[in-house]
Design a protein around this motif. Structure first.
Motif, PDB file in Angstrom:
ATOM      1  N   LEU A   1      -7.183  -7.396   4.513  1.00 17.16           N
ATOM      2  CA  LEU A   1      -8.242  -7.217   5.509  1.00 17.16           C
ATOM      3  C   LEU A   1      -8.562  -5.735   5.714  1.00 17.16           C
ATOM      4  O   LEU A   1      -9.728  -5.362   5.879  1.00 17.16           O
ATOM      5  CB  LEU A   1      -7.841  -7.863   6.837  1.00 17.16           C
ATOM      6  CG  LEU A   1      -7.848  -9.391   6.850  1.00 17.16           C
ATOM      7  CD1 LEU A   1      -7.257  -9.900   8.154  1.00 17.16           C
ATOM      8  CD2 LEU A   1      -9.255  -9.924   6.654  1.00 17.16           C
ATOM      9  N   LYS A   2      -7.556  -4.916   5.692  1.00 15.52           N
ATOM     10  CA  LYS A   2      -7.757  -3.472   5.842  1.00 15.52           C
ATOM     11  C   LYS A   2      -8.586  -2.939   4.670  1.00 15.52           C
ATOM     12  O   LYS A   2      -9.535  -2.178   4.864  1.00 15.52           O
ATOM     13  CB  LYS A   2      -6.403  -2.767   5.901  1.00 15.52           C
ATOM     14  CG  LYS A   2      -6.493  -1.285   6.104  1.00 15.52           C
ATOM     15  CD  LYS A   2      -5.104  -0.672   6.176  1.00 15.52           C
ATOM     16  CE  LYS A   2      -5.172   0.837   6.247  1.00 15.52           C
ATOM     17  NZ  LYS A   2      -3.838   1.444   6.225  1.00 15.52           N
ATOM     18  N   GLN A   3      -8.252  -3.376   3.464  1.00 15.75           N
ATOM     19  CA  GLN A   3      -8.988  -2.932   2.283  1.00 15.75           C
ATOM     20  C   GLN A   3     -10.435  -3.415   2.333  1.00 15.75           C
ATOM     21  O   GLN A   3     -11.366  -2.682   2.019  1.00 15.75           O
ATOM     22  CB  GLN A   3      -8.305  -3.441   1.015  1.00 15.75           C
ATOM     23  CG  GLN A   3      -6.975  -2.782   0.735  1.00 15.75           C
ATOM     24  CD  GLN A   3      -6.214  -3.449  -0.389  1.00 15.75           C
ATOM     25  OE1 GLN A   3      -6.641  -4.468  -0.936  1.00 15.75           O
ATOM     26  NE2 GLN A   3      -5.070  -2.865  -0.747  1.00 15.75           N
ATOM     27  N   MET A   4     -10.642  -4.669   2.757  1.00 14.64           N
ATOM     28  CA  MET A   4     -12.002  -5.211   2.853  1.00 14.64           C
ATOM     29  C   MET A   4     -12.804  -4.445   3.901  1.00 14.64           C
ATOM     30  O   MET A   4     -13.996  -4.160   3.710  1.00 14.64           O
ATOM     31  CB  MET A   4     -11.954  -6.699   3.184  1.00 14.64           C
ATOM     32  CG  MET A   4     -11.430  -7.560   2.044  1.00 14.64           C
ATOM     33  SD  MET A   4     -11.199  -9.280   2.498  1.00 14.64           S
ATOM     34  CE  MET A   4     -12.883  -9.779   2.777  1.00 14.64           C
ATOM     35  N   SER A   5     -12.177  -4.107   4.995  1.00 12.32           N
ATOM     36  CA  SER A   5     -12.850  -3.347   6.050  1.00 12.32           C
ATOM     37  C   SER A   5     -13.287  -1.984   5.530  1.00 12.32           C
ATOM     38  O   SER A   5     -14.398  -1.521   5.815  1.00 12.32           O
ATOM     39  CB  SER A   5     -11.909  -3.194   7.245  1.00 12.32           C
ATOM     40  OG  SER A   5     -12.501  -2.414   8.239  1.00 12.32           O
ATOM     41  N   GLU A   6     -12.433  -1.337   4.760  1.00 11.12           N
ATOM     42  CA  GLU A   6     -12.768  -0.033   4.190  1.00 11.12           C
ATOM     43  C   GLU A   6     -13.941  -0.142   3.220  1.00 11.12           C
ATOM     44  O   GLU A   6     -14.834   0.706   3.196  1.00 11.12           O
ATOM     45  CB  GLU A   6     -11.553   0.567   3.507  1.00 11.12           C
ATOM     46  CG  GLU A   6     -10.460   0.995   4.481  1.00 11.12           C
ATOM     47  CD  GLU A   6      -9.174   1.420   3.789  1.00 11.12           C
ATOM     48  OE1 GLU A   6      -9.116   1.453   2.550  1.00 11.12           O
ATOM     49  OE2 GLU A   6      -8.217   1.735   4.541  1.00 11.12           O
ATOM     50  N   ILE A   7     -13.975  -1.199   2.427  1.00 10.07           N
ATOM     51  CA  ILE A   7     -15.077  -1.412   1.482  1.00 10.07           C
ATOM     52  C   ILE A   7     -16.383  -1.603   2.248  1.00 10.07           C
ATOM     53  O   ILE A   7     -17.421  -1.033   1.903  1.00 10.07           O
ATOM     54  CB  ILE A   7     -14.792  -2.620   0.570  1.00 10.07           C
ATOM     55  CG1 ILE A   7     -13.651  -2.291  -0.385  1.00 10.07           C
ATOM     56  CG2 ILE A   7     -16.037  -3.044  -0.193  1.00 10.07           C
ATOM     57  CD1 ILE A   7     -13.123  -3.489  -1.170  1.00 10.07           C
ATOM     58  N   LEU A   8     -16.350  -2.403   3.310  1.00 13.17           N
ATOM     59  CA  LEU A   8     -17.555  -2.639   4.103  1.00 13.17           C
ATOM     60  C   LEU A   8     -18.033  -1.365   4.782  1.00 13.17           C
ATOM     61  O   LEU A   8     -19.253  -1.108   4.867  1.00 13.17           O
ATOM     62  CB  LEU A   8     -17.301  -3.723   5.151  1.00 13.17           C
ATOM     63  CG  LEU A   8     -17.132  -5.145   4.604  1.00 13.17           C
ATOM     64  CD1 LEU A   8     -16.720  -6.104   5.715  1.00 13.17           C
ATOM     65  CD2 LEU A   8     -18.417  -5.620   3.925  1.00 13.17           C
TER      66      LEU A   8
END
Length: 85
Positions: free
Chosen positions: A73-80
């Protein structure tokens, strides 16, 4: 711990509603009959220990998956966030 000697056909009473009777005594072990209310769980100690160990393993596994999901989730948040800029 109370240690008692009982022969085949003899019993002990625990409280008011539990009776443990010796059914058979052999060189391999002792067979017991336990008369207790259905509301009282009765399990062999090795099964209780196995269930406890299994529950601990499941808890560790769940904890590991939660940590993995947090990282994802942290990685996805950074991508967004990068896409927004």
């Amino acid at each position: 711990m109370l240690i008692l000697y009982r022969r085949k056909g003899e019993a002990i009473v625990i409280g008011e509603d539990i009776t443990v009777s010796v059914v058979e005594n052999s060189s391999d072990g002792v067979r017991l009959a336990i008369d207790a209310p259905r509301s009282i769980p009765i399990m062999r100690k090795e099964l209780v220990e196995a269930v406890r160990a299994n529950q601990e393993a499941v808890e560790r596994d769940i904890s590991h998956h939660i940590d993995d999901n947090k990282e994802t989730l942290k990685q996805m948040s950074e991508i967004l966030k990068k896409r927004e800029h």
